[in-house]
Design a protein around this motif. Sequence first.
Motif, short mmCIF file in Angstrom:
data_model
loop_
_atom_site.label_atom_id
_atom_site.label_comp_id
_atom_site.label_asym_id
_atom_site.label_seq_id
_atom_site.Cartn_x
_atom_site.Cartn_y
_atom_site.Cartn_z
N ASP A 78 75.87 -49.79 -18.75
CA ASP A 78 77.27 -49.45 -18.98
C ASP A 78 78.20 -50.50 -18.40
O ASP A 78 79.23 -50.85 -18.98
N ARG A 79 77.84 -51.03 -17.24
CA ARG A 79 78.74 -51.93 -16.53
C ARG A 79 78.55 -53.40 -16.92
O ARG A 79 79.53 -54.13 -17.09
N LYS A 342 81.89 -44.82 -22.36
CA LYS A 342 81.83 -45.08 -20.92
C LYS A 342 80.62 -44.44 -20.25
O LYS A 342 80.30 -44.77 -19.10
#
Length: 402
Positions: A78-79, A342
Amino acid sequence: MTQASRLEKTAVSPKAWTMLGIGVAAQAAGTVFVSTPAFLIPLLHSEHGLSLTQAGTLAAAPTFGMVLTLVAWGAMADRFGEKWVISIGLALTAIAALAATTTDNYALLGIAFLLGGMAAASTNAASGRVVVGWFPKDRRGLAMGIRQMSQPLGVTIASLTIPTLAANVGIGSAVGLSVALNGVLALICAVALVNPPRPAARPTDIPVETINPYRSNWFLWRIHVVSALLVFPQFTLSTFGLVWLISEQGWDAAPAGLLIGISQFVGALGRIVVGIWSDRAGSRVGPLRLVAVSASAVMLAMAAAGAAPWGVPALILLLATTVSVADNGLAFTSVAEAAGPKWQGKALGAQNTGQFIAASAVGPVVGALIGAVGYPLAFAIVAAFPAAAIPLVPSRDREISV
């Protein structure tokens, strides 16, 4: 969605198909490693003196390792994106497999399988993000079905190679296959894999529940529980199907491994068919419910298969394996769509965590059941798990725009 609109499929770029192919190959390589100890069970049981419970526990070590790191890998995807998460994870898997080839100590072998499973978990959540990021909604069922081929494809490769390698040249050489596959795919992903385009930034007044999809309702939790329950028939067959054919049906190792491989391949194709079905139906949960019903039915058929004439048990195993793996693409697509951009990696990591917690229990629990009550009753007990999943499937799909 009208019938006409369902038939008008959104165009998909060639790059998306290429990324999907790389993702499938990457996860298949990791699956070969994770599946390897399951195909060592007959050798460990008959020639090395391990009980089915002990051998099953060793087979569960990689899946237990995956449980420990799936959410963390998903959060990293995700990051930081998918490319390096997958590349680094495969490289670490190759290193763990190399370590496993250097020892004859079963405790150290178990530790190597555990660490390799922790690394192999990287492909599960991250490759799911690749599919959701590169494919439009009306093609995701198909794409995720193809992506979910990676697991049965990896099991097929393992079933066709590991028993023969282990019997002829030893356990170390059998595990060495994973060194080569994961090392090569780590390099390919580092060079060729491209992260999907990120969605546009959302307004600052976006509701809190769309930021954390676990807070708004029970949809994701229910899908996670359903998937964990449906893992039991899948991993019962992939873990003990080979030894059932050899010890109960009198098959030799080579044709038994071939049948397991064919079953996994047919199951992989079945995931694509079910994915296309969900795209055309405009629903993930409706087909998922029918798969749960079918999984319970085929495990009951497996319980009765031993009394059937020669050849029928093999056909039942083929059908049961196909049905038992059909839910994965549906559930993964549903989770990704309900989680939002997200939370996709973390939600897919949680999805896999629940599945592999259940999978890590299958080896020792079902092995002990088989030892205590025999294969037929053990299969009948396993049928209760997908039956329990049926009322838990949500009645409607849920999606946060991705």
